[in-house]
Scaffold this motif. Structure first.
Motif, PDB file in Angstrom:
ATOM      1  N   LYS A 192     -10.933  -1.119  -2.058  1.00 13.64           N
ATOM      2  CA  LYS A 192     -11.216  -0.293  -3.075  1.00 13.64           C
ATOM      3  C   LYS A 192     -10.526  -0.482  -4.418  1.00 13.64           C
ATOM      4  O   LYS A 192     -10.869  -0.471  -5.424  1.00 13.64           O
ATOM      5  CB  LYS A 192     -11.511   1.176  -2.589  1.00 13.64           C
ATOM      6  CG  LYS A 192     -11.829   2.275  -3.777  1.00 13.64           C
ATOM      7  CD  LYS A 192     -12.074   3.581  -2.719  1.00 13.64           C
ATOM      8  CE  LYS A 192     -11.907   4.802  -3.760  1.00 13.64           C
ATOM      9  NZ  LYS A 192     -10.462   5.330  -4.291  1.00 13.64           N
ATOM     10  N   ASP A 193      -9.236  -0.496  -4.012  1.00 11.09           N
ATOM     11  CA  ASP A 193      -8.054  -0.188  -5.196  1.00 11.09           C
ATOM     12  C   ASP A 193      -8.196  -1.610  -6.088  1.00 11.09           C
ATOM     13  O   ASP A 193      -8.054  -1.599  -7.294  1.00 11.09           O
ATOM     14  CB  ASP A 193      -6.636  -0.142  -4.643  1.00 11.09           C
ATOM     15  CG  ASP A 193      -6.504   1.271  -4.291  1.00 11.09           C
ATOM     16  OD1 ASP A 193      -7.319   2.195  -4.503  1.00 11.09           O
ATOM     17  OD2 ASP A 193      -5.644   1.560  -3.638  1.00 11.09           O
ATOM     18  N   LEU A 194      -8.639  -2.855  -5.314  1.00 15.62           N
ATOM     19  CA  LEU A 194      -8.218  -4.017  -5.958  1.00 15.62           C
ATOM     20  C   LEU A 194      -9.878  -4.578  -6.285  1.00 15.62           C
ATOM     21  O   LEU A 194      -9.893  -5.679  -6.758  1.00 15.62           O
ATOM     22  CB  LEU A 194      -7.751  -5.079  -5.133  1.00 15.62           C
ATOM     23  CG  LEU A 194      -6.198  -5.038  -4.680  1.00 15.62           C
ATOM     24  CD1 LEU A 194      -5.664  -6.087  -4.031  1.00 15.62           C
ATOM     25  CD2 LEU A 194      -5.339  -4.575  -6.002  1.00 15.62           C
ATOM     26  N   LYS A 229      -6.697  -6.731 -10.433  1.00 14.91           N
ATOM     27  CA  LYS A 229      -8.159  -5.933 -10.325  1.00 14.91           C
ATOM     28  C   LYS A 229      -9.089  -6.347 -11.548  1.00 14.91           C
ATOM     29  O   LYS A 229     -10.081  -6.836 -11.274  1.00 14.91           O
ATOM     30  CB  LYS A 229      -7.723  -4.592 -10.735  1.00 14.91           C
ATOM     31  CG  LYS A 229      -7.044  -3.591  -9.583  1.00 14.91           C
ATOM     32  CD  LYS A 229      -6.546  -2.232 -10.219  1.00 14.91           C
ATOM     33  CE  LYS A 229      -7.587  -1.496 -10.678  1.00 14.91           C
ATOM     34  NZ  LYS A 229      -8.616  -0.847  -9.553  1.00 14.91           N
ATOM     35  N   ASN A 252     -10.814  -9.672 -10.338  1.00 16.75           N
ATOM     36  CA  ASN A 252     -11.802  -9.301  -9.304  1.00 16.75           C
ATOM     37  C   ASN A 252     -12.976  -8.652  -9.853  1.00 16.75           C
ATOM     38  O   ASN A 252     -14.164  -8.917  -9.615  1.00 16.75           O
ATOM     39  CB  ASN A 252     -11.374  -8.398  -8.055  1.00 16.75           C
ATOM     40  CG  ASN A 252     -10.345  -9.061  -7.092  1.00 16.75           C
ATOM     41  OD1 ASN A 252     -10.412 -10.079  -7.078  1.00 16.75           O
ATOM     42  ND2 ASN A 252      -9.474  -8.240  -6.708  1.00 16.75           N
ATOM     43  N   SER A 255       1.049  -1.309   0.084  1.00 19.10           N
ATOM     44  CA  SER A 255      -0.097   0.079   0.136  1.00 19.10           C
ATOM     45  C   SER A 255       1.080   1.061   0.008  1.00 19.10           C
ATOM     46  O   SER A 255       1.076   1.833   0.969  1.00 19.10           O
ATOM     47  CB  SER A 255      -1.141  -0.030   1.165  1.00 19.10           C
ATOM     48  OG  SER A 255      -1.556  -1.247   1.430  1.00 19.10           O
ATOM     49  N   SER A 310      -8.515   0.878   1.595  1.00 23.39           N
ATOM     50  CA  SER A 310      -8.016   1.397   0.434  1.00 23.39           C
ATOM     51  C   SER A 310      -7.762   0.139  -0.525  1.00 23.39           C
ATOM     52  O   SER A 310      -7.935   0.133  -1.794  1.00 23.39           O
ATOM     53  CB  SER A 310      -6.702   1.908   0.603  1.00 23.39           C
ATOM     54  OG  SER A 310      -5.652   2.169  -0.469  1.00 23.39           O
ATOM     55  N   MET A 311      -7.014  -0.874  -0.037  1.00 23.07           N
ATOM     56  CA  MET A 311      -7.001  -2.024  -0.643  1.00 23.07           C
ATOM     57  C   MET A 311      -8.247  -2.582  -1.421  1.00 23.07           C
ATOM     58  O   MET A 311      -8.216  -2.971  -2.549  1.00 23.07           O
ATOM     59  CB  MET A 311      -6.370  -3.070   0.508  1.00 23.07           C
ATOM     60  CG  MET A 311      -6.023  -4.513  -0.447  1.00 23.07           C
ATOM     61  SD  MET A 311      -5.244  -5.739   0.610  1.00 23.07           S
ATOM     62  CE  MET A 311      -7.079  -6.608   1.220  1.00 23.07           C
ATOM     63  N   TYR A 340      -4.772   6.245  -5.917  1.00 21.25           N
ATOM     64  CA  TYR A 340      -4.539   4.792  -6.018  1.00 21.25           C
ATOM     65  C   TYR A 340      -3.282   4.355  -5.226  1.00 21.25           C
ATOM     66  O   TYR A 340      -2.386   5.036  -5.534  1.00 21.25           O
ATOM     67  CB  TYR A 340      -4.426   4.501  -7.624  1.00 21.25           C
ATOM     68  CG  TYR A 340      -4.314   2.819  -7.561  1.00 21.25           C
ATOM     69  CD1 TYR A 340      -5.826   2.222  -7.708  1.00 21.25           C
ATOM     70  CD2 TYR A 340      -3.533   2.155  -7.442  1.00 21.25           C
ATOM     71  CE1 TYR A 340      -5.889   0.601  -7.718  1.00 21.25           C
ATOM     72  CE2 TYR A 340      -3.468   0.573  -7.300  1.00 21.25           C
ATOM     73  CZ  TYR A 340      -4.668   0.024  -7.419  1.00 21.25           C
ATOM     74  OH  TYR A 340      -4.418  -1.232  -7.238  1.00 21.25           O
ATOM     75  N   ASN A 341      -3.270   3.247  -4.542  1.00 16.03           N
ATOM     76  CA  ASN A 341      -2.427   3.006  -3.598  1.00 16.03           C
ATOM     77  C   ASN A 341      -1.777   1.668  -3.387  1.00 16.03           C
ATOM     78  O   ASN A 341      -0.763   1.265  -2.943  1.00 16.03           O
ATOM     79  CB  ASN A 341      -2.821   3.307  -2.290  1.00 16.03           C
ATOM     80  CG  ASN A 341      -2.409   4.664  -1.560  1.00 16.03           C
ATOM     81  OD1 ASN A 341      -1.053   5.020  -1.676  1.00 16.03           O
ATOM     82  ND2 ASN A 341      -3.048   5.630  -1.058  1.00 16.03           N
ATOM     83  N   THR A 342      -2.662   0.776  -4.072  1.00 16.79           N
ATOM     84  CA  THR A 342      -2.379  -0.515  -3.611  1.00 16.79           C
ATOM     85  C   THR A 342      -1.636  -1.514  -4.813  1.00 16.79           C
ATOM     86  O   THR A 342      -2.184  -1.660  -6.066  1.00 16.79           O
ATOM     87  CB  THR A 342      -3.615  -1.503  -3.275  1.00 16.79           C
ATOM     88  OG1 THR A 342      -4.187  -0.840  -2.357  1.00 16.79           O
ATOM     89  CG2 THR A 342      -3.334  -2.979  -2.781  1.00 16.79           C
ATOM     90  N   TYR A 343      -0.555  -1.857  -4.782  1.00 13.87           N
ATOM     91  CA  TYR A 343       0.110  -2.482  -5.880  1.00 13.87           C
ATOM     92  C   TYR A 343       0.684  -4.017  -5.408  1.00 13.87           C
ATOM     93  O   TYR A 343       0.914  -4.329  -4.271  1.00 13.87           O
ATOM     94  CB  TYR A 343       1.705  -1.887  -6.251  1.00 13.87           C
ATOM     95  CG  TYR A 343       1.110  -0.387  -7.040  1.00 13.87           C
ATOM     96  CD1 TYR A 343       0.931  -0.515  -8.178  1.00 13.87           C
ATOM     97  CD2 TYR A 343       0.678   0.585  -5.954  1.00 13.87           C
ATOM     98  CE1 TYR A 343       0.606   0.775  -8.789  1.00 13.87           C
ATOM     99  CE2 TYR A 343       0.329   1.653  -6.741  1.00 13.87           C
ATOM    100  CZ  TYR A 343       0.390   1.873  -8.018  1.00 13.87           C
ATOM    101  OH  TYR A 343      -0.095   2.871  -8.585  1.00 13.87           O
TER     102      TYR A 343
END
Lengths: 280, 280
Positions: A162-164, B134, B137, A109, A159-160, B103-106
């Motif tokens: 939402k992001d994924l 992504k 999902n 993150s 955040s995870m 956006y934050n999650t990698y």
């Protein structure tokens, strides 16, 4: 209460639940459960058809000299408590089924994991996010309950998800405190009687800082110095950090607002205690 | 063929499919489609009830001087081809719906992303794994089709899906080549006629290396030097790397076996071409 250790067995059970459109509430824990966990479980039981609790800890989630036996020894007591609360499933995976040999994939993150408590514990939040992503995929919950006490984890998780593009809602629940005001945590059991006298001063400093802010003092530096003056009176406390941050991005602020949180981490003897307060 | 841009609209459609227990085959592309993509689509149409193709590229996936217009300009032609192939859904998300502000999650595939093509393109595989997580999902496919041409991506995807407990099977499909033996790739269109004469030598060197191995020469260094001797005859080719690796872990081997792959990346003029061969 079913106790399930196998990911495959849990998957099959979840699939059958999904067919009947049952909603699933999920509380992920590391064990050595306390009233804070129980309060999340009671909330889930009210709001969801099925409540699943996981107990999973892997050594890399532990802080420096922290002893994993604190969690392992509590297991039989945890099981009794969860049975009494009538949860539906206790998910108790083995470490090597969650992180098997040749495990390779980690969740980072970026801007949320290398700040605040992530400075002292660099790999901690990567480990947390990775474990939570896996648990989300295994358990397929509709709602995850997360205590405000773990506000950085809550924001990373929100955040995870939402992001994924995970279709899960993350609910923040109120921090549960003991009668002295200490935020409940498994590790509180390790405090000496001397340290127990000092630990409540952490939350006292947060409450007084909020009053100070409400009187019109909004420069972060002033608020932090005000707190340090209170905390230095406690012999066994040593401040690790105090930080005033935006409640969504967790970025550090020079001027506090109603949308800020104050974060604090203190060493109390050998134990590292964390707490926070919203300025709303 | 439905064309869907909104994640929410696709989600709703997928939910209705899942209720009818339809199986979903998925082909993720960056556009400028070629026979290699079409062959995956035909396979999916044979094996699954529903076939979904995505076209998504974000600028950070491009190599150095690569021009995004190669992909953008092909869109109307891609749509025609996909319609002719009678796919069920073309998913065409906007860049800012996949990677919005904040956006934050990698996803990081620790030991698989910083090797082979990851050395020249450090953020490329993090970007790929994150996008694929992504899309997994959002699309909830049963099977993802992935060409052997992109073997490193295939292994990263297979490892991610297993590690993150996603219930998806990843199928490797045969590399499609033109009549000269060049592995199909959108960027082949950019080769000059001089470069088109040299490009087939890449695959030729791989096939001859496999014969050399089958004759009993199994030291990686010998095989690589053997290939370099062939490749140096082509004026417009410049080897970026040749590596002999384990087919599952992608770790470099000093001695090749039947379970090894030879990976190669060559500059052909300004274009970077990649290819590989299994020694089985």
């Amino acid at each position: 209460m079913k106790v399930i250790s196998s990911i495959k067995a849990l998957n099959n059970y979840i699939l059958s639940l999904k067919k009947t459109k049952k909603t699933i509430g999920f509380i992920a824990t590391t064990g050595a459960l306390h009233e804070g966990d129980f309060s999340n479980i009671i909330k889930s039981k009210k709001e969801c058809d099925i409540t699943i609790v996981s107990i999973f800890i892997n050594p890399s989630q532990l802080f420096k000299n922290e002893d994993i036996n604190l969690y392992l020894n509590a297991l039989s007591c945890d099981k009794k408590n969860l049975k009494a609360l009538k949860i539906d499933i206790l998910f108790l995976p083995k470490e090597d089924s969650i992180f098997p040999k040749n495990y390779n994939t980690y969740i980072n993150s970026h801007n949320l994991s290398n700040i605040l408590c992530g400075i002292t514990r660099p790999a901690y939040f990567e480990n947390f996010a990775t474990t939570m992503c896996k648990l989300c995929n295994i358990v397929s919950p509709n709602i995850i309950y997360c205590s405000e006490k773990e506000y950085q984890k809550y924001i990373i998780l929100k955040s995870m998800v939402k992001d994924l593009n995970l279709n899960i809602s993350i609910k923040k629940t109120k921090t549960v405190r003991d009668t002295l005001g200490i935020a409940l945590n498994s590790k509180n059991a390790l405090l000496s009687s001397r340290e127990m006298l000092d630990a409540p001063i952490i939350y006292k400093s947060l409450k007084m800082a909020k009053e100070y802010f409400n009187e019109g003092y909004n420069l972060s530096e002033d608020i932090i110095n005000f707190m340090k003056d209170i905390l230095c009176q406690a012999v066994t406390l040593k401040v690790d950090y105090i930080s005033i941050v935006d409640s969504e991005t967790l970025s550090e602020l020079q001027t506090a607002t109603k949308h800020s949180y104050i974060f604090i981490a203190c060493y109390c003897g050998k134990n590292r205690l964390t707490d926070n307060i919203s300025l709303k």
